[in-house]
Design an enzyme around this catalytic site. Structure first.
Site, PDB file in Angstrom:
ATOM      1  N   TRP A 319     113.335 105.225  53.866  1.00 11.52           N
ATOM      2  CA  TRP A 319     113.695 103.744  53.173  1.00 11.52           C
ATOM      3  C   TRP A 319     114.605 103.904  51.851  1.00 11.52           C
ATOM      4  O   TRP A 319     115.569 103.064  51.562  1.00 11.52           O
ATOM      5  CB  TRP A 319     112.466 103.321  53.076  1.00 11.52           C
ATOM      6  CG  TRP A 319     112.704 101.668  52.271  1.00 11.52           C
ATOM      7  CD1 TRP A 319     113.156 100.727  52.803  1.00 11.52           C
ATOM      8  CD2 TRP A 319     112.854 101.648  50.981  1.00 11.52           C
ATOM      9  NE1 TRP A 319     113.031  99.541  52.056  1.00 11.52           N
ATOM     10  CE2 TRP A 319     112.601 100.079  50.655  1.00 11.52           C
ATOM     11  CE3 TRP A 319     112.337 102.412  49.816  1.00 11.52           C
ATOM     12  CZ2 TRP A 319     112.745  99.546  49.428  1.00 11.52           C
ATOM     13  CZ3 TRP A 319     112.238 101.673  48.651  1.00 11.52           C
ATOM     14  CH2 TRP A 319     112.407 100.458  48.604  1.00 11.52           C
ATOM     15  N   HIS A 320     114.040 105.306  51.076  1.00  9.58           N
ATOM     16  CA  HIS A 320     114.823 105.373  49.719  1.00  9.58           C
ATOM     17  C   HIS A 320     116.389 105.677  49.752  1.00  9.58           C
ATOM     18  O   HIS A 320     116.943 105.425  48.806  1.00  9.58           O
ATOM     19  CB  HIS A 320     114.017 106.341  49.049  1.00  9.58           C
ATOM     20  CG  HIS A 320     112.548 105.830  48.379  1.00  9.58           C
ATOM     21  ND1 HIS A 320     111.569 105.678  49.071  1.00  9.58           N
ATOM     22  CD2 HIS A 320     112.311 105.285  47.080  1.00  9.58           C
ATOM     23  CE1 HIS A 320     110.579 105.247  48.346  1.00  9.58           C
ATOM     24  NE2 HIS A 320     110.893 104.844  47.196  1.00  9.58           N
ATOM     25  N   GLY A 321     116.720 106.351  50.669  1.00  7.40           N
ATOM     26  CA  GLY A 321     118.194 106.558  50.968  1.00  7.40           C
ATOM     27  C   GLY A 321     118.355 107.441  52.119  1.00  7.40           C
ATOM     28  O   GLY A 321     117.619 108.050  53.134  1.00  7.40           O
ATOM     29  N   PHE A 478     118.822 102.443  45.933  1.00 12.33           N
ATOM     30  CA  PHE A 478     117.999 102.268  47.117  1.00 12.33           C
ATOM     31  C   PHE A 478     118.016 101.028  47.709  1.00 12.33           C
ATOM     32  O   PHE A 478     117.368 100.661  48.412  1.00 12.33           O
ATOM     33  CB  PHE A 478     116.452 102.654  46.903  1.00 12.33           C
ATOM     34  CG  PHE A 478     116.414 103.920  46.023  1.00 12.33           C
ATOM     35  CD1 PHE A 478     117.067 105.004  46.419  1.00 12.33           C
ATOM     36  CD2 PHE A 478     115.424 104.030  44.833  1.00 12.33           C
ATOM     37  CE1 PHE A 478     116.861 106.156  45.757  1.00 12.33           C
ATOM     38  CE2 PHE A 478     115.287 105.182  44.107  1.00 12.33           C
ATOM     39  CZ  PHE A 478     116.064 106.323  44.418  1.00 12.33           C
TER      40      PHE A 478
END
Length: 478
Positions: A319-321, A478
């Protein structure tokens, strides 16, 4: 537009607050919506259309889910989740997917695919998650589907938390759109909270940024270089992200909203399990409620519990990248959570404090931050090797020339604040506060001293901001 910019502080914020409080209370969602769209469009007008589309289709899905029978509602919620995830997947992971496939094709001697670079809309990870939680909550019956499109659109767009959270849930905040407390005490508390976050961001996080950037860019760092860079990044990330959360919560209070807290002294945690109850709390609780528990949680035996913990953190990392580094970081935390579950070493806020256990947890967290911050797995590997090579007792010349005494002083001050505030919080949670604090015994004097310290620091932060060119938040990416 970002909070730590002159255009926001000197133009947008005063104009918005004036318009907000001049608008009749029943119409203030319109002011929030217009102001939030203007705030977002300052970055890219065209992506505002995507933002509006996401709002409209989730509003529609909510109504369909509520009015359908159980079987049809399941189809509607599945379609809604799929559409939201497909949108997030395209904008966030298309470049990464094509690059990964192309690397494999090139190694096999095949021609790579051609794809125009996809631009990542700011804040999409946050507002898509908020939209998903809304339609799932409607499906579960945790909240009725709203008929008020303006309130719902204002919730999705609410500019204080639009770009980097906290990740709000409609069921927790819907009532505040109907009735919230607009008072001078709330406004004053919010303004002070905003100033605290601004100081954390501009005075501490931004001052540490050059040490971090230089340290992570070294081709051949010494052991001391690597540890200085990791210590600085751990502090920078905390003050940057928690500073944003303070500013968002403060702005919410200035408008009468009370958002969930997103941080609770995470670096004083005594296990990774406890760390995730104190760091980015709105995201970790979202992952627990909408991913870990639906996967089965801890209801299907030990092995599946370990699997669910690992998968939840792996997807949380993704989800962060779109980078292998975030997958590795997520896997690292998933593995540690599973091990703690296996060994029964998880702690909570009531566990008696052990400095060694706290420092060991911090050590594990810092190891994770290395790959989280690095541009690639190769870059992270270089830093990991330097951390444990013990090849030199001083900074390399090229790094030492980029580090100033002001930055080192700020780093020491940052960690002193982290541990002091953390230990105070731990003492409070353990119930060791039999002696009334100075703030409780002398509230007027405390307020005067607090203002006397806060205002000069805020002015200094404003002057520093004016002297530097740009001050983006780390979590904007993000």
């Amino acid at each position: 537009m970002i909070f730590s910019s002159n255009i926001f502080l000197c133009v947008f914020l005063p104009a918005f607050m004036a318009a907000y409080y001049l608008t009749p209370q029943a119409k203030r969602s319109w002011t929030i919506l217009f102001g939030s769209y203007l705030f977002y469009a300052w970055w890219r007008v065209d992506f505002l259309l995507l933002f509006v589309a996401v709002t409209l289709w989730n509003y529609g899905f909510g109504l369909k889910i509520e009015s359908a029978n159980q079987r049809a509602a399941k189809c509607w919620v599945t379609a809604g989740i799929a559409l939201n995830l497909a949108t997030l997947g395209y904008f966030k992971y298309a470049n990464f997917g094509v690059a990964t496939v192309n690397a494999a094709m090139t190694s096999l001697g095949l021609d790579p695919w051609l794809l125009t670079q996809v631009i990542l809309p700011i804040g999409i990870s946050f507002y898509i998650f908020q939209a998903i939680s809304y339609i799932i909550d409607v499906y579960r019956g945790d909240t009725p589907a709203t008929r008020n499109l303006v309130d719902f659109a204002a919730f999705i767009a609410l500019f204080p938390q639009l770009i980097a959270g906290p990740v709000l849930r409609y069921k927790d905040i819907a009532w505040q759109f109907q009735k919230r407390n607009h008072s001078w005490s709330n406004f004053s508390e919010g303004a002070q909270r905003f100033m605290v976050g601004f100081i954390k961001k501009v005075v501490i996080a931004d001052t540490l940024a050059p040490i971090v950037d230089a340290g992570f860019a070294l081709e051949n760092p010494s052991t001391l270089d690597a540890w200085l860079a990791v210590l600085a990044y751990s502090a920078q990330l905390y003050f940057d992200f928690s500073g944003y959360a303070d500013m968002a919560i403060g702005l919410g209070l200035m408008m009468g909203f009370r958002f969930v807290e997103n941080f609770n002294q995470p670096y004083i945690s005594q296990s990774i399990t406890e760390f995730w109850r104190r760091w980015h709390i709105s995201l970790s609780s979202w992952l627990r409620d909408y991913l870990y528990i639906p996967l089965g949680g801890n209801r299907q035996g030990a092995k599946k519990t370990y699997r669910n913990l690992f998968l939840t953190m792996l997807l949380g990392g993704l989800w962060h990248g779109a980078n292998w580094t975030f997958l590795v970081w997520g896997a690292w935390h998933g593995l540690l959570l599973a091990v703690e579950k296996l060994l029964g070493t998880a702690t909570d806020h009531k566990t008696s404090f052990s400095p060694l256990r706290c420092l060991f947890t911090l050590f594990l967290v810092m190891l994770g931050w290395v790959v989280f911050r690095a541009d690639s797995i190769a870059s992270a590997t270089v830093l990991y090797q330097a951390l444990f090579s013990f090849d030199a007792s001083q900074l390399t010349e090229v790094y030492a020339n980029q580090v100033t005494s002001l930055q080192i002083t700020t780093l020491v001050l940052a960690w002193a604040v982290i541990f002091t505030r953390g230990l105070m919080q731990r003492r409070k949670e353990n119930g060791n506060t039999s002696t009334p604090t100075f703030a409780l015994r002398f509230p007027t004097a405390y307020s005067a001293i607090y203002a006397a310290v806060l205002l000069p620091l805020f002015v200094a932060a404003l002057l520093k901001l004016s002297a530097q060119s740009y001050s983006a938040f780390l979590y904007f990416q993000f």
